[in-house]
Every structure is written in C-alpha cells, then in structure tokens.
Motif scaffolding. Structure first.
Motif, short mmCIF file in Angstrom:
data_model
loop_
_atom_site.label_atom_id
_atom_site.label_comp_id
_atom_site.label_asym_id
_atom_site.label_seq_id
_atom_site.Cartn_x
_atom_site.Cartn_y
_atom_site.Cartn_z
N ASP A 274 0.76 -1.21 -0.05
CA ASP A 274 0.00 0.00 0.05
C ASP A 274 0.78 1.29 -0.10
O ASP A 274 0.47 2.30 -0.33
CB ASP A 274 -1.01 0.12 1.43
CG ASP A 274 -1.97 -1.18 1.32
OD1 ASP A 274 -1.27 -2.17 0.75
OD2 ASP A 274 -3.11 -0.87 1.69
N GLU A 275 2.32 1.18 0.48
CA GLU A 275 2.85 2.19 0.63
C GLU A 275 3.68 2.63 -0.83
O GLU A 275 4.38 3.60 -0.74
CB GLU A 275 3.95 2.09 1.66
CG GLU A 275 3.07 2.22 3.16
CD GLU A 275 4.15 1.87 4.25
OE1 GLU A 275 4.21 2.32 5.03
OE2 GLU A 275 5.08 0.94 3.85
N ILE A 276 3.63 1.74 -1.72
CA ILE A 276 4.32 1.90 -3.00
C ILE A 276 3.27 1.54 -4.12
O ILE A 276 3.61 1.53 -5.29
CB ILE A 276 5.45 1.04 -3.16
CG1 ILE A 276 5.09 -0.62 -2.80
CG2 ILE A 276 6.61 1.38 -2.26
CD1 ILE A 276 6.18 -1.37 -3.41
N ALA A 294 -0.01 -8.92 8.17
CA ALA A 294 0.68 -7.62 8.70
C ALA A 294 -0.03 -6.78 7.81
O ALA A 294 -0.36 -5.68 8.25
CB ALA A 294 2.16 -7.88 8.54
N ILE A 295 -0.41 -6.84 6.55
CA ILE A 295 -0.91 -6.14 5.43
C ILE A 295 -2.41 -5.32 5.97
O ILE A 295 -2.88 -4.41 6.08
CB ILE A 295 -0.95 -6.55 4.32
CG1 ILE A 295 0.62 -6.70 3.62
CG2 ILE A 295 -1.68 -5.57 3.40
CD1 ILE A 295 0.67 -7.49 2.25
N LEU A 296 -3.22 -6.43 6.55
CA LEU A 296 -4.44 -6.35 6.80
C LEU A 296 -4.36 -5.68 8.19
O LEU A 296 -5.42 -4.54 8.53
CB LEU A 296 -5.25 -7.54 7.04
CG LEU A 296 -5.47 -8.58 5.85
CD1 LEU A 296 -6.42 -9.49 5.87
CD2 LEU A 296 -6.11 -7.39 4.68
N LEU A 304 -0.14 2.76 8.19
CA LEU A 304 0.76 2.81 6.96
C LEU A 304 1.50 4.29 6.96
O LEU A 304 0.64 5.26 7.61
CB LEU A 304 0.00 2.64 5.79
CG LEU A 304 -0.52 1.24 5.64
CD1 LEU A 304 -1.97 1.40 4.46
CD2 LEU A 304 0.38 0.20 5.06
N LYS A 305 2.72 4.03 6.72
CA LYS A 305 3.43 5.48 6.93
C LYS A 305 3.80 6.13 5.79
O LYS A 305 4.11 7.42 5.62
CB LYS A 305 4.70 4.98 7.78
CG LYS A 305 4.41 4.39 9.23
CD LYS A 305 5.91 4.10 9.76
CE LYS A 305 5.83 3.34 11.24
NZ LYS A 305 6.76 3.12 12.00
N TYR A 357 0.63 13.38 4.00
CA TYR A 357 0.92 14.06 2.86
C TYR A 357 1.24 13.13 1.55
O TYR A 357 1.73 12.02 1.64
CB TYR A 357 2.41 14.82 3.01
CG TYR A 357 2.59 15.68 4.10
CD1 TYR A 357 1.89 16.94 4.33
CD2 TYR A 357 3.01 15.28 5.57
CE1 TYR A 357 1.94 17.74 5.27
CE2 TYR A 357 3.15 15.83 6.38
CZ TYR A 357 2.39 17.38 6.53
OH TYR A 357 2.49 18.10 7.39
N GLY A 358 0.17 13.55 0.54
CA GLY A 358 0.23 12.79 -0.39
C GLY A 358 -0.91 11.95 -0.65
O GLY A 358 -1.45 11.40 -1.56
N SER A 359 -1.50 11.53 0.65
CA SER A 359 -2.75 10.86 0.91
C SER A 359 -4.15 11.58 1.29
O SER A 359 -4.93 11.49 0.44
CB SER A 359 -2.63 9.89 2.07
OG SER A 359 -2.15 10.25 2.94
N GLU A 360 -4.01 12.45 2.26
CA GLU A 360 -4.94 13.28 2.64
C GLU A 360 -4.70 14.94 2.43
O GLU A 360 -5.49 15.74 2.17
CB GLU A 360 -5.34 13.02 4.06
CG GLU A 360 -5.67 11.63 4.42
CD GLU A 360 -5.81 11.50 5.94
OE1 GLU A 360 -5.74 12.40 6.76
OE2 GLU A 360 -5.76 10.26 6.53
N ILE A 361 -3.26 15.11 2.53
CA ILE A 361 -3.02 16.68 2.51
C ILE A 361 -2.16 16.62 1.06
O ILE A 361 -1.15 15.97 1.01
CB ILE A 361 -1.95 17.14 3.67
CG1 ILE A 361 -2.54 16.90 5.07
CG2 ILE A 361 -1.56 18.37 3.29
CD1 ILE A 361 -1.59 17.20 6.15
N LEU A 362 -2.81 17.28 -0.01
CA LEU A 362 -2.28 17.21 -1.26
C LEU A 362 -2.02 18.68 -1.76
O LEU A 362 -1.28 18.84 -2.78
CB LEU A 362 -3.51 16.67 -2.24
CG LEU A 362 -4.23 15.20 -1.99
CD1 LEU A 362 -5.38 14.96 -2.83
CD2 LEU A 362 -3.04 14.44 -1.91
#
Length: 405
Positions: A274-276, A294-296, A304-305, A357-362
C-alpha cells in the motif's frame, strides 16, 4: 612494476567480470557511446547511440532492448500453483494458462521483497521474472510442497520489442498469429527449429512485446527481428531511454523507487504494498499468503506510514532526487525518478511521501531543485501537484487487434 605471483593471484580471485548477454555479439557493434553497466552480473548498455533519439524510437517507431539479465525462475510440479499462491499477493488460481500476471511478494511483516511478472506456461508450469535474486526465499516458501524451483536466467535470452511499429515488425518477421495476442497474453511461435515465447507485455506503457528463447537461439532471433525492422524504424536502445518511458508510464523499479525488504539496511526503509502503489494487487480474499496478516492489520489500524505518488512540477527542470516539502518548510518526502516528459509535455516525477502528505494533504507541496548552470548550482523551489499515474496513457498499448503503424 610487476606484481608478485601471490599478490596477482589474490587480485584475480576477487575480480568479477561481467558476463556478456547472448545478444552481445549483435548489440556491441551498435553501441557508439560505449556506455555500459552491470545488471545481475551481465553487461548491458546505458545507451546505444543517443538516449534522446532512443526514447523517440520507443514512442515513434520500434525499439529493441536486451532483457536477458532479468532474473528468471522456473517453478513446476503438482504444487506449483499452491506454492506461488503462498508466495505472491495475487490469487494465482485465477490466472489462466497463457496469461501473464504482474504481482509482488512480501516477507512475514508485509514488506515488499520484490515485484515482477508471473508467466503461466501450463497448469503446473510457471516462469517468475523479477529484478533481484530470491532463490532461498522461494525454496523456503515451497517447503513441504511437491514443487521444483530453479533459476534459468542464463539459459533463457530475452528481448523487449516496444513501440507503435512493434507489431508490424513481428508480422514482417513471419510470426503469424501474433495479432491475436491481447495485453498480458502469451503464446509460442516457431523459430530456428524450436520455439520462441512471445508475450504482449513491456515496461514502456506503449504497444510492445517480450520475446524469450533458449540462449542458443538468441542471435538468430535478433537477426530475424533486425531484418524485419529495417523498414519500420527499428533501433536498439539502452536502459536510459527505457527508463524515460517507464517513468511516463508510472512504473516503479525495485531498489530505485522503493528498497526491497532483503536489501534494506535501515528498518524505516522497507515498504508495504500500500505504501508503493501496489495495494490493488493484494487479494485479501486469499486465505493465506506471506505477509497477509501484517498488511491487513496495517490497513485496519491505520499504521501505514508512506505513500507513493505521481507529481507534476512547475518549470521544466527535472527534479530527480529532490526533497519534497509542505508549505516550503516541512520535509515530507523524496523524489526517486523524474524527467521532463517529451510526450506529456510536463515535468513529472515519482515520489515517496510521509502520510498524511500525498494521501490526505495534497496542497501546498514544493520541490527543492538544484540546477547546475555554468558551474554553479541554483536552488529553485517549485510548486508540485499530486497527479494520477500513468502520466502518459496510449490507446495503442491495449488496442485489439494492434494497429499496423
């Protein structure tokens, strides 16, 4: 000054020579730039004659790129499907014979070990192609199963034939029936007393194919394509041109745009799918695969960071390896790949940012670019906007049947 025999022997012992690929006798005479590098222990070209013109060969005519060093594993046996279902994040049972599947695989903590393509050659016969070597991990995954796994990188030669006239080249070369291949489909064709496997796949986001033959048939395959491509603008290219096209297509490179779990030296460098940008690959309906829990859990707990995004940047100076800021002050990420896109006519980049940033703050994102101008670096802060990938989307890539440009 001459070295004594013992010292000379010690130096020879530690010297590792890059192996030529099976296509090297044909490619080497074409490489005017003499710009070479090592890929998986083999010698390949950065560029052939001019990387800009090589890029335009991909987008305007046809380009031939040597993919022989790509790591290739053959996985066969009654439990081959079961083994690959445990290994990869996608459901292999849904993959039909004669199809290619883009996939990824993770360690038990859900961190990506690599991504690659899985070719289903038969009901119990697969070829897995990837960037890095993973044989110990594959063998551990297969423990207790009736499956055989071996590396066949040196046995199988590969070529990527990409660009709008690639189908015309194959047709001219006499590969009758290749027009029936749909994207991510493969088939075998007669060649030099044996078979060549052709798949409608590639790393350019354009109409294109990948061809695989035994290494002993490599030169005859090159000659067949080269002769057929004379009137269709066929050119040999190096990695630099291919890299430009793959950035436009929004594709990522292991240990380029993300650090694989096995090579990461620092705990904070690893990434979950999910991070890439690979969250869409994960089939959560599968009962079990490496890293599933771990993913779930990361999704459920919101832990997720990072997020991988496409950026469009003001100005026309590529922002490769530039730092991304929010509000011109807070450092929030790094650009891993960037070019001025000749096709999109935009300054584009792939970047890894720290959530949110990049997910919620654009909004209010900035890129710090250092441009070399006459022996002096000029610092520029340019506004960046999160945009969808691919940056370039070409209808001919998925057209059925492919056009004869």
């Amino acid at each position: 000054m001459t070295l004594d025999p013992i010292r000379k022997a010690e130096q020879e012992h530690f010297r590792t020579l890059l192996m030529p690929t099976p296509f090297h006798p044909r490619l080497a005479p074409l490489v005017e730039t003499q710009s070479w590098y090592g890929w998986a222990g083999m010698l390949v070209a950065h560029s052939v004659f001019d990387e800009e013109l090589e890029y335009f060969a991909i987008r305007s005519t046809a380009a031939l790129f040597d993919i022989s060093p790509m790591i290739k594993y053959r996985i066969t046996g009654p439990d081959a499907e079961r083994c690959l279902n445990r290994l990869t994040v996608r459901d292999v049972s849904k993959q039909k014979v004669g199809r290619v599947q883009y996939t990824a695989w993770c360690d038990d903590e859900g961190h990506v070990l690599d991504d690659g393509t899985l070719f289903r050659l038969g009901a119990a016969d697969f070829r897995l192609c990837c960037q890095e070597r993973h044989l110990p991990w594959l063998l551990d995954t297969a423990r207790g199963m009736d499956v055989a796994i071996r590396e066949e990188t040196q046995e199988i030669a590969g070529l990527a034939l990409q660009g709008p006239t690639s189908f015309a080249v194959l047709s001219k070369a006499g590969f009758d029936g290749v027009e029936a291949l749909r994207p991510f489909q493969l088939a075998e064709f007669d060649h030099d007393g044996g078979k060549v496997m052709i798949s409608r796949t590639g790393f350019t986001g354009d109409l294109g194919y990948e061809l695989f033959v035994p290494a002993t048939a490599a030169l005859s395959l090159w000659d067949r394509l080269w002769e057929a491509g004379r009137l269709h603008g066929l050119n040999a290219i190096g990695y630099n041109a291919l890299n430009r096209a793959r950035i436009e297509a929004g594709f990522i490179v292991a240990n380029g745009d993300f650090v694989t779990a096995e090579t990461a030296l620092r705990a904070d460098r690893v990434r979950m799918p999910d991070e890439i940008g690979l969250d869409w690959l994960v089939d959560v309906d599968k009962v079990q695969f490496n890293g599933r829990s771990a993913i779930l859990a990361a999704r459920k707990n919101g832990t997720l960071k990072h997020v991988l995004v496409g950026l469009e940047i003001d100005d026309n100076t590529p922002a490769e390896a530039a730092i991304v800021y929010h509000g011109n002050k807070r450092e929030v990420g790094l650009i891993s790949a960037a070019i001025w896109s000749p096709t999109a006519k935009r300054n584009i980049a792939i970047a890894s940012l720290e959530r949110p940033y990049g997910s919620e703050i654009l909004d209010d994102l900035w890129v710090e670019i250092y441009a070399l101008r006459e022996l002096k670096y000029h610092k520029m802060m340019k506004r960046a906007r999160v945009v969808e990938r691919p940056f370039v989307k070409l209808a001919r890539r998925s057209a059925n049947p492919p056009a004869r440009f």
